[in-house]
Design an enzyme around this catalytic site. Structure first.
Site, short mmCIF file in Angstrom:
data_model
loop_
_atom_site.label_atom_id
_atom_site.label_comp_id
_atom_site.label_asym_id
_atom_site.label_seq_id
_atom_site.Cartn_x
_atom_site.Cartn_y
_atom_site.Cartn_z
CE LYS A 58 -3.80 7.13 0.10
NZ LYS A 58 -2.36 6.88 0.31
CB SER A 308 -6.42 6.95 -7.32
OG SER A 308 -6.19 8.34 -7.42
#
Length: 406
Positions: A58, A308
């Site tokens: 992110k 992720s």
């Protein structure tokens, strides 16, 4: 009417983001997995964004988005809504750029994620029980104060930043044939698809959603983003009820397939990452591995699975690992009845010892009206060696005359 997004994202956008992130985002490791390679029958590599700054990809999109703001916008500050990963990405990116940040998080958000967001420099406000309520509060705050709302996935700069993962994959594994990536709102999958398909159009890209929060399959069928009535999954990082407008069109046009995985498959994948790859990965980050476990013959190698994120709450990790062990046949819970007399429990444990079942916990029930006067019910939690061993344990108990209830 055909669905049309506000604008497209190009390879040049992703390359520009890549230059901007130099010295900011880490070029995360690409690790091979012998276990998954043997299962798939082709090389499998793990793109370790769980080792990225703030523990997830992110920071890439958040930094590109905030860096692109005008001086006036930066002076007004930024605001975001998140239960964890996006919160930390925005907080750190804003801090690095000298921008004031406010992050709305749900009431009851995991304390480690709240603490990390505060440490990265954000002003944290708690609002709402779920992220949708938190999101509305953040948007209202932006309207009231003039702060710039940083969307977690539905903005070109965010998608371009996440797409730098795709550029790194092609550099680290130029022979890749399949990339498997988790999908929530779609920002990461869309960014990776833009970068990879522009440079290597023959590479197959597979998106993975949790079955309890799979908004993309019905949206792709309808040709437009469709909101789910409810979402429920342990994978909070991809628990999104509606695809973003911009990433949806990219996923529709460039992602080859979107598959779903169950909670059992997610927990088994998390356990595998921990045991075999020595990687701490959150359930959303383990979703590509879950897809490989669910259908190992469906992927042409070399395969790259994008881990992720690794921001998993310790309490959730404990529950998920127990669930994963159960799904893998290595944790067995059962109830049975026996005669309530001295030595009965010792006899039962002797039977379990013979079949090499490790007893983790035992509890007695003697007051249930369904029990006979001389009966007791025992609940057992056992550590086992796999599905075949579970069958052996159950058979040994029945052969010894015990009534196994569940």
């Amino acid at each position: 009417m055909e669905y049309r997004p506000p604008r497209t994202i190009t390879l040049d956008d992703v390359r520009g983001a890549h230059k901007m992130l130099s010295g900011i985002a880490r070029v995360t490791a690409m690790e091979s997995s012998r276990h998954l390679s043997a299962l798939v029958g082709a090389p499998v590599h793990l793109k370790c964004e769980n080792l990225q700054r703030t523990g997830s990809f992110k920071i890439r999109g958040a930094y590109v988005r905030i860096a692109g703001l005008s001086p006036e916008q930066r002076a007004a500050g930024v605001v975001a809504a998140s239960a964890g990963n996006h919160a930390q990405g925005v907080a750190l990116a804003a801090s690095l750029l000298g921008v004031r940040s406010t992050v709305f998080m749900p009431v009851g958000a995991p304390l480690p994620k709240v603490a990390a967001t505060l440490e990265y420099g954000a002003n944290v406000r708690h609002h709402g029980a779920v992220v949708d309520e938190t999101l509305r509060a953040a948007i209202a705050y932006a309207e009231e104060t003039g702060a710039v709302f940083i969307h977690p996935f539905d903005h070109p700069d965010i998608i371009a930043g996440q797409g730098t993962v795709g550029l790194e994959i092609l550099e680290q594994c130029p022979e890749v044939r399949t990339i498997v990536v988790g999908i929530g709102g779609g920002g990461l999958a869309a960014g990776v698809a833009v970068a990879v398909k522009a440079l290597r159009p023959g590479v197959r890209i597979v998106g993975v959603q949790a079955a309890g929060a799979a908004a993309y399959p019905p949206s792709l069928a309808a040709g437009r983003p469709v909101a789910l009535d409810a979402v429920a999954t342990m994978a909070d990082g991809i628990m999104v009820g509606r695809p973003g407008d911009i990433p949806f069109a990219i996923v529709r046009d460039l992602v080859d397939e979107v598959v779903t995985v169950s909670e059992d498959q997610l927990s088994s994948a998390l356990l595998l990452c921990l045991e075999r790859a020595k990687m701490v990965v959150e359930p959303a980050g383990a979703s590509p591995v879950a897809a490989l476990l669910a259908a190992p013959d469906a992927f042409e190698g070399p395969v790259v699975a994008v881990l992720s994120g690794g921001n998993v709450d310790p309490l959730l990790m404990q529950r998920t690992l127990r669930h994963g062990m159960s799904a893998a046949g290595r944790y067995l819970s059962l109830r049975l009845r026996l005669t309530d007399r001295p030595g009965a429990l010792a006899t039962l444990l002797g039977v379990l010892s013979v079949v090499d079942a490790n007893v983790l916990d035992v509890s007695h029930v003697r007051t249930d009206p369904r029990l006979g006067l001389t009966e007791a019910e025992v609940e057992l939690h056992l550590e086992t060696k796999g599905p075949e061993h579970c069958v052996t344990v159950g058979g040994a108990l029945r052969e010894a005359g015990y009534m196994v209830i569940a």
